[in-house]
Design a protein around this motif. Structure first.
Motif, PDB file in Angstrom:
ATOM      1  N   TYR A 253      -4.518   3.246   5.626  1.00  0.00           N
ATOM      2  CA  TYR A 253      -4.636   3.199   4.175  1.00  0.00           C
ATOM      3  C   TYR A 253      -4.238   4.635   3.557  1.00  0.00           C
ATOM      4  O   TYR A 253      -4.984   5.708   3.690  1.00  0.00           O
ATOM      5  CB  TYR A 253      -5.966   2.917   3.689  1.00  0.00           C
ATOM      6  N   SER A 254      -2.932   4.723   3.617  1.00  0.00           N
ATOM      7  CA  SER A 254      -2.286   6.085   3.246  1.00  0.00           C
ATOM      8  C   SER A 254      -2.756   6.452   1.510  1.00  0.00           C
ATOM      9  O   SER A 254      -3.098   5.614   1.093  1.00  0.00           O
ATOM     10  CB  SER A 254      -0.616   6.103   3.326  1.00  0.00           C
ATOM     11  N   VAL A 255      -2.392   7.684   1.446  1.00  0.00           N
ATOM     12  CA  VAL A 255      -2.576   7.991  -0.222  1.00  0.00           C
ATOM     13  C   VAL A 255      -1.637   7.035  -1.014  1.00  0.00           C
ATOM     14  O   VAL A 255      -1.959   6.471  -1.876  1.00  0.00           O
ATOM     15  CB  VAL A 255      -2.049   9.411  -0.571  1.00  0.00           C
ATOM     16  N   SER A 258      -3.002   3.810  -1.440  1.00  0.00           N
ATOM     17  CA  SER A 258      -4.076   3.771  -2.410  1.00  0.00           C
ATOM     18  C   SER A 258      -3.657   3.603  -3.752  1.00  0.00           C
ATOM     19  O   SER A 258      -4.464   3.315  -4.904  1.00  0.00           O
ATOM     20  CB  SER A 258      -5.071   4.936  -2.293  1.00  0.00           C
ATOM     21  N   LYS A 259      -2.165   3.887  -3.890  1.00  0.00           N
ATOM     22  CA  LYS A 259      -1.602   3.596  -5.502  1.00  0.00           C
ATOM     23  C   LYS A 259      -0.919   2.282  -5.683  1.00  0.00           C
ATOM     24  O   LYS A 259      -0.152   2.043  -6.559  1.00  0.00           O
ATOM     25  CB  LYS A 259      -0.802   4.851  -5.631  1.00  0.00           C
ATOM     26  N   TRP A 263      -1.340  -3.318  -0.330  1.00  0.00           N
ATOM     27  CA  TRP A 263      -1.148  -2.868   0.817  1.00  0.00           C
ATOM     28  C   TRP A 263      -1.156  -3.883   2.018  1.00  0.00           C
ATOM     29  O   TRP A 263      -2.010  -4.582   2.073  1.00  0.00           O
ATOM     30  CB  TRP A 263      -2.492  -1.877   0.934  1.00  0.00           C
ATOM     31  N   PRO A 265      -1.314  -3.821   5.861  1.00  0.00           N
ATOM     32  CA  PRO A 265      -1.825  -3.282   6.938  1.00  0.00           C
ATOM     33  C   PRO A 265      -1.376  -3.609   8.406  1.00  0.00           C
ATOM     34  O   PRO A 265      -2.118  -4.482   9.160  1.00  0.00           O
ATOM     35  CB  PRO A 265      -3.358  -3.047   7.058  1.00  0.00           C
ATOM     36  N   GLU A 686     -12.669   3.713   7.211  1.00  0.00           N
ATOM     37  CA  GLU A 686     -12.270   2.255   7.200  1.00  0.00           C
ATOM     38  C   GLU A 686     -10.771   2.163   6.791  1.00  0.00           C
ATOM     39  O   GLU A 686     -10.096   1.186   6.591  1.00  0.00           O
ATOM     40  CB  GLU A 686     -12.898   1.806   5.870  1.00  0.00           C
ATOM     41  N   ARG A 687     -10.264   3.345   6.758  1.00  0.00           N
ATOM     42  CA  ARG A 687      -8.758   3.669   6.483  1.00  0.00           C
ATOM     43  C   ARG A 687      -7.691   3.275   7.515  1.00  0.00           C
ATOM     44  O   ARG A 687      -6.503   3.614   7.230  1.00  0.00           O
ATOM     45  CB  ARG A 687      -8.535   4.767   5.512  1.00  0.00           C
ATOM     46  N   ARG A 689      -6.371   0.619  10.844  1.00  0.00           N
ATOM     47  CA  ARG A 689      -6.673  -0.379  11.810  1.00  0.00           C
ATOM     48  C   ARG A 689      -7.436   0.151  13.230  1.00  0.00           C
ATOM     49  O   ARG A 689      -7.472   0.905  13.530  1.00  0.00           O
ATOM     50  CB  ARG A 689      -5.363  -1.159  12.159  1.00  0.00           C
TER      51      ARG A 689
END
Ligand SMILES: Nc1nc2c(c(=O)[nH]1)N[C@H]1C(S)=C(S)[C@@H](COP(=O)(O)OP(=O)(O)OC[C@H]3O[C@@H](n4cnc5c(=O)[nH]c(N)nc54)[C@H](O)[C@@H]3O)O[C@H]1N2
Ligand SMILES: Nc1nc2c(c(=O)[nH]1)N[C@H]1C(S)=C(S)[C@@H](COP(=O)(O)OP(=O)(O)OC[C@H]3O[C@@H](n4cnc5c(=O)[nH]c(N)nc54)[C@H](O)[C@@H]3O)O[C@H]1N2
Ligand code: SF4
Ligand code: SF4
Ligand code: SF4
Ligand code: SF4
Ligand code: SF4
Ligand SMILES: [Mo]
Lengths: 744, 178, 313
Positions: A253-255, A258-259, A263, A265, A686-687, A689
């Motif tokens: 969950y890259s920056v 988050s935008k 997403w 994964p 959590e960000r 895998r």
């Protein structure tokens, strides 16, 4: 093995060239528990105006390769700050954190101070300080000897950074064309080749991506926001701010994720399956840009045929991305076409099939008609500043490619790792490299398989490192030459492609510290010592720059005042109605089906091949960037280390619980070949895998003299003991290593 | 009288910390200290995650406990509601540090307490604070909250936003657009 | 699941990961302030009630220590200042909203008073005491004639001082564990109790000791009552106060607080004193020592815990 290594010992540059004052600071630092005092910055009085005379000097940032133009501000000659140049389209007046912290490159007390020559006394190797004259004479003699015995082609230059251009010139004049940069086979080589194969042109740097007008941006790994290439991030923020749709494919969950609207994964190393499934949906559902594809592209039918079986359902168990989501995102992309940009990536040497993977993205872009269109890829303008007219270089009789008969047919630039391999003598090769000049690249951290790099180094007659810092590579050099930082020197003009053609100048804001010298000066003095005077008709850099500018109507003085001059003559950056574009490919079209790949026996349309999965107990090692650091070059920067003093290894919360690892606990990573990392803090999150871990590249320096960076965090390069070579262009896929996590 | 505040768009902010370095050089903040910092606040469980990235600093609170508890008047509210520390009057008693719910203050190695000044020296000259001026994503806005036509007021009217720890009752003047 | 990470900036000395701006100096200052408040309060009280001869330790002996202890306290406060040269700045301003300012002015008033008070009594305690200068004799003589008004102001100021040591902390809304109105009365009670304990250490008079024991039992009971109320208050309050109370109820300060402050500092001496008063056990100095130590731990732990306690994210 061990014996071989002892030929050239790694020497910690320590102590040498350090005056008493510096040692004093060292002690003060340790007494104060590392806090110490601030670097000698000018102190503007807070509540009032700045006290003293403020001067500004134009510069071009050298902390990464985006080359933003800025201003160095000094108060009474003391460094104060660096800001962006408003006129510059690389930065729009705003630098990135690394550029803003660029003063630290100048202020760093741990910098190399004076030339060093390796000596051997009483069976022990050491460096001794030398004068410039002595060091350069020494190098010139050694180079002459190599030329006499093996030919000048046995010397290679590794270079990354502005001053490198002067050393390229020296090498060519000497008679070798073996010039390589880690930015090719360890970085964007596969991308340039994939796009050239498809569109007849590369993506270049700065990228020709029209992100500010993009309505749907697809990021496959590209971690914009952490990858801090300046205008790219600025435009990314603009498009996000304008409500643009972002699809991020990243196991983490890259920056950017988050935008994003979506997403995905993805299971690492399976992006090809996802992209093929997207192509499948777009082709099957006829979502592509029909007119564009019909008039500009070649090979749609072959493509259709080839992706027939790559359905989202097929991709699901491979990628772990649900078929419904694959369809939905494909439709989202199609909805916004042609302002949909499948970002081509930059560091793309991941799994060895990288040219093909990037090509899959290029094909998607072609299907959606984004190449040459607003919001996709524009056609950059090039500033027409003529090169300096030198006498003709001698023609080399051999190149590095001779060491690889029939291999990597489509490599357009030298492979840094290839030169490294070809330095180790082997029966198959009739020649091996004898001398390396290494300018501004820390090969031990930069090339995969550092043990192999060391083995290659053992076989050299001469290794010259031209660097700013006592980086690892300098410890293996025979001669170390301290270049001054970019804030203390002129460099060649910045002439780079973009929407607006421009020329920018780097001028020195301060006198070189210690006994360091600008690259141009070192190259010229060396050239003269090598008897290459005729290649250095200019006496000093100003003369060189004036002469390059001659005829453009721009004077050096004007450039010094403005820093950047945007040139007027411009061509349209998008395809124009009624003008049939030409593509520099064999068919003259955008090649969905690559005739060149076919010719060389590679898949003309990308196919999926499965990659190894981590064995039981291991996770895939992924790495990337932190916004405030550039590789290993800033991790000792006094202004930037504070922002992120060490890297952390990201571990999925659930996995960490199973392993009994706590957040912030120090751990050690052990790779599949038993190589152990330095201790590194766990970021339990959590960000990410469960099947991979992630860390930022550039930490865990092993040279003590980089006092702020020494053994802070871990070095991923050390753990990259395996690579997968891209058969098309020779890139080194580096995300093929697996690690287990142990408590430190 | 202006009432200065900041509005920061968390949608655009990428957490790059440029604002932190810019502050450091502009104001010669000593190594090891900072007047602003970056927070990543993550919510949810893999793969259903949301994250807010924030550039934080002194909130120049209207109801500033740091000013109230200062025994010497060194901590004060100046023009435009900017909270400043007058270093010549500061004893370094640290009461103000203890009183700030945001941990926005620190002891400068020279002994006085330091923190964000909203770049008073720049604002006086009509410039944006250094962090605002440098931000590559242009996610920070500085201006007069009192003036309904200012960019900050307009943004606050048009976008959902929140301040930090409003429950502490300090009336912070930095707002985060969500 | 929430993750809160400060990714850059911060990690500043004494601010991160939790506040540690106040070490031992401030707790010692608060402790000595409270102790002196207790000493002076009872001294002045029994002086006014004309018990100087019955209770010589309380009225005359321990007050001699007051200015010394107060001086020590002021010195530790001075040690804590980061900008020592600017200490005079406390006295170039009166800031009514600042407890710290109140405290410094209170100390400015009570310190000379405590000196005068000690001067009045020193001759009685040490009959051979002689002032080196004649003007001193004269001054003490004048002071003696104003002994009652001085005693009254001492009562007022010592109560202010005692409460102030708690208010100083409780005014910090930013630190939930400090932010309770009970801290003022609690520190006052604790100050009185430690003052009594100091007297118990020095007193040799049976009756005096007995009375001291009786009052101390009451103050300790009040303290225990206040502590219970403090926690009840927290637990009935907002989330952050519940969290803050958690520091003592299962959190990192649980053992130290309940063992050193409540058990050894309050309950054990309470029990011992009760047994002594009833004549079940022989009187010793142990309860007094325990109360004195407990009083210090109370402040030390509260000061530490307050720095850890925050509004959270
Ligand atoms: N601040 C800063 N910025 C930089 C640089 C720097 O040093 N510092 N360096 C610059 C340079 S030279 C380069 S080349 C670029 C590199 O920057 P990018 O090209 O953006 O880098 P990536 O290779 O995409 O790698 C990073 C991302 O890939 C993800 N990833 C890892 N494995 C996989 C996978 O199998 N599939 C997918 N989909 N994602 C994966 C990681 O989680 C991570 O988020 O950055 C540039 N920008
Ligand atoms: N394991 C691993 N390997 C990687 C990567 C990765 O992410 N992980 N990334 C790859 C990528 S994308 C790239 S582009 C390459 C980058 O590889 P490099 O360019 O080698 O990376 P840096 O660490 O920046 O090394 C730069 C060196 O230049 C020196 N230097 C800095 N400024 C100056 C200067 O002004 N003059 C001189 N002479 N020297 C200077 C620094 O001290 C440092 O030693 O690495 C590649 N290798
Ligand atoms: S992107 Fe940042 S580091 Fe790179 S050149 Fe621009 S300012 Fe410098
Ligand atoms: S500079 Fe801007 S984008 Fe970067 S962290 Fe600060 S506020 Fe966010
Ligand atoms: S944020 Fe803290 S320091 Fe700033 S005004 Fe508010 S309370 Fe004071
Ligand atoms: S440390 Fe300085 S500014 Fe803070 S409360 Fe004390 S005197 Fe005031
Ligand atoms: S407003 Fe000025 S002092 Fe405050 S954080 Fe920004 S740059 Fe620093
Ligand atoms: Mo790169």
């Amino acid at each position: 093995m061990a014996k071989q290594f002892s030929r050239r010992e790694f020497i910690k540059i320590g102590g040498l060239g350090l005056g008493g004052a510096a040692v004093g600071t060292g002690i003060a630092h340790s007494v104060l528990g590392g806090l110490g005092t601030s670097p000698a910055l000018a102190n503007p009085v807070l509540s009032g105006a700045i006290d003293g005379v403020v001067s500004t000097t134009p510069t071009v940032c050298e902390i990464c390769f985006w080359k933003c133009a800025g201003w160095v501000h000094a108060v009474d000659g003391q460094p104060w700050k660096i800001t962006g140049n408003e006129a510059d389209t690389h930065c729009n007046g705003r630098l990135c954190p690394r550029g803003t912290g660029g003063l630290g490159a100048y202020l760093d007390e741990d910098r190399l101070r004076t030339p060093l020559i390796r000596t051997s006394a009483h069976g022990k190797q050491a460096f001794r300080e030398a004068s410039w004259d002595e060091a350069l004479t020494h190098i010139a003699e050694k180079l002459q000897k190599i030329a006499d015995e093996h030919g000048p082609e046995c010397v290679a230059l590794f270079t990354h950074g502005s001053g490198g251009s002067f050393f390229k010139h020296v090498l060519r004049a000497y008679g070798s064309n073996n010039i390589s940069a880690p930015s090719y086979a360890q970085c964007r080589g596969p991308r340039e080749e994939a796009y050239t194969l498809t569109f007849g042109e590369g993506v270049f740097s700065p990228e020709r991506t029209d992100i500010r007008n993009t309505r749907c941006l697809v990021l496959i790994g590209s971690h914009l926001g952490e990858n801090m290439h300046n205008t790219q991030v600025q435009e990314f923020a603009d498009m996000v701010g304008d409500g643009g749709s972002v699809i991020t494919v990243d196991p983490r969950y890259s920056v950017a994720a988050s935008k994003s609207k979506y997403w995905l994964p993805i299971r690492p190393a399976t992006d090809m399956a996802l992209m093929l499934a997207w192509i499948n949906v777009i082709v099957e559902e006829q979502l592509y840009d029909k007119d564009y594809v019909e008039s500009y592209t070649y090979g749609l039918d072959a493509l259709k045929h080839s992706v027939r079986d790559y359905t989202p359902e097929w991709a699901y168990p491979i990628t772990t991305i649900k078929p419904q989501l694959i369809r939905e995102t494909a439709r989202e992309m199609a909805h916004h076409k042609p302002a949909t940009l499948i970002h081509p990536g930059r560091h793309v040497t991941w799994y060895g099939d990288d040219t093909q993977r990037v090509r899959a993205g290029a094909i998607l872009n072609a299907l959606l008609g984004s190449w040459g269109r607003r919001g996709g890829f524009f056609y950059p303008n090039k500033a027409s500043i003529p090169k300096y007219k030198y006498p003709k270089y001698p023609t080399p009789t051999r190149t590095w490619k001779d060491a690889y008969p029939k291999q990597f047919p489509l490599a357009n630039l030298a492979l840094a790792n290839g030169i490294c391999d070809a330095t180790i003598p082997s029966p198959e090769r009739d020649c091996s490299f004898k001398g390396w000049l290494v300018y501004g690249t820390n090969l031990l951290m930069t090339l995969p398989q550092p043990k192999k790099t060391i083995e290659a180094i053992q076989n050299l007659d001469l290794l010259v490192a031209i660097d700013l810092m006592p980086a690892e590579i300098t410890g293996w050099a025979d001669v170390v030459l301290p270049e001054c930082s970019y804030l203390e020197r002129y460099d060649d003009l910045r002439v780079s492609p973009g929407r607006v053609p421009a020329v920018a100048l780097r001028a020195p804001a301060f006198e070189p510290k210690f006994n360091s010298k600008p690259g141009w000066w070192i190259a010229r003095e060396l050239g003269i010592k090598m008897g290459l005077e005729k290649y250095f008709p200019w006496q000093n850099i100003e003369e060189y720059l004036e002469s390059r500018l001659g005829g453009t109507g721009i004077s050096l003085d004007e450039l010094k005042k403005k820093g950047v001059i945007n040139l007027e003559e411009r061509d349209p950056i998008y395809f124009e109605d009624g003008v049939q574009p030409e593509f520099d490919t064999p068919t003259g079209k955008i090649e969905l089906y690559s005739t060149q790949l076919e010719e060389y026996g590679f898949d003309p349309v990308p196919k999926y091949t499965a990659h190894d999965r981590p064995p039981e107990g291991f996770m895939r090692l992924l790495y990337g960037r932190a916004p405030m650091h550039t590789f290993g070059r800033t991790t000792n920067n006094p202004l930037l280390t504070g922002l992120m003093p060490e890297n952390e290894v990201w571990i999925n919360r659930w996995v960490a619980r199973l392993l009994g690892i706590d957040h912030e606990q120090y751990v050690v990573l052990v790779n599949q070949d038993g190589v152990r990392s330095n201790k590194i803090k766990a970021k339990v999150t959590e960000r990410i895998r469960h099947d991979c871990v992630y860390m930022v590249h550039g930490f865990g320096h092993s040279d003590k003299r980089m006092r702020k960076a020494f053994l802070r965090g871990a070095d991923d390069a050390q753990l990259v003991t395996r690579v997968k070579i891209d058969p098309i262009m020779g890139g080194t896929g580096m995300r093929v290593n697996f690690v287990a996590v142990e408590a430190a | 009288m202006a009432r200065y505040g900041m509005v920061i768009d968390t949608k655009r902010c990428v957490g790059c910390a440029d604002c932190v370095v810019a502050c450091q050089t502009e104001n010669n903040v000593p190594e090891g200290f900072c007047r602003d910092w970056i927070v990543e606040a993550l919510d949810g469980e893999y793969p259903d995650l949301r994250m807010e990235i924030r550039s934080e600093r002194c909130n120049h609170c209207e109801n500033a406990p740091c000013v109230r508890c200062c025994p010497t008047g060194a901590s004060q509210i100046t023009d435009g509601g900017i909270v400043l520390v007058e270093e010549a009057e500061c004893t370094g008693c640290k009461a103000c540090i203890a009183s700030c719910p945001y941990d926005a203050r620190f002891v400068h190695p020279e002994g006085y307490v330091d923190k964000c000044t909203f770049c008073y020296h720049r604002v006086k000259e009509g410039q944006d604070p250094a962090c605002v001026a440098v931000c590559p994503t242009k996610c920070m806005h500085f201006g007069d909250l009192e003036d309904p036509h200012s960019e900050v007021s307009k943004l606050l009217r048009s976008r959902p936003n929140h301040a930090l720890i409003p429950e502490a009752g300090t009336k912070p003047k930095i707002f985060y657009l969500t | 699941m929430q993750e809160y990470t400060i990714t850059s900036g911060r990690n500043m000395a004494h601010i991160d990961p939790t506040l540690s701006i106040w070490g031992w100096e401030v707790p010692v200052y608060l402790y000595l302030g409270g102790l002196v408040a207790g000493v002076l309060f009872f001294s002045a009280l029994y002086f006014i009630r004309g018990k100087a001869d019955e209770m010589p330790t309380v009225v005359r002996v321990t007050p001699l220590l007051a200015p010394i202890l107060l001086g020590l306290g002021l010195f530790t406060l001075f040690l804590d200042l980061e900008y020592k040269l600017h200490v005079f700045r406390f006295y170039t301003n009166i800031r009514l909203e600042s407890p710290m300012s109140w405290g410094s002015w209170t100390l400015a008033a009570i310190f000379p008073l405590s000196l005068l008070w000690a001067a009045i009594h020193v001759g009685k305690v040490f009959p051979k005491w002689r002032w080196p200068f004649g003007w001193m004799d004269r001054m003490v003589a004048i002071a003696e004639t104003y002994a009652r008004p001085i005693a009254w102001s001492l009562i007022v100021y010592s109560v202010i001082l005692g409460i102030y040591t708690g208010i100083l902390l409780s005014a910090f809304n930013a630190r939930p564990i400090w932010n309770t109105a009970i801290l003022g009365p609690l520190f006052l009670a604790s100050g009185l109790s430690t003052g009594l304990a100091l007297n118990m250490l020095f007193s040799k008079e049976k009756n005096e000791l007995h009375l001291l024991g009786k009052i101390d039992v009451m103050t300790i009971a009040v303290e225990v009552f206040l502590i219970i109320h403090m926690f009840m208050g927290f637990l009935a309050s907002a989330e952050i106060h519940i969290q803050a109370a958690g520091l003592f109820l299962g959190g990192p300060f649980t053992a130290s607080f309940w063992v050193f402050v409540v058990a050894l500092g309050l309950l054990v001496p309470l029990l011992l004193e009760l047994l002594e008063l009833r004549g079940r056990i022989a009187a010793t100095k142990i309860p007094a020592l325990l109360v004195l130590a407990g009083g210090f731990f109370l402040r030390y732990i509260i000061v530490e815990a307050g720095q850890v306690s925050t509004w959270g994210l």
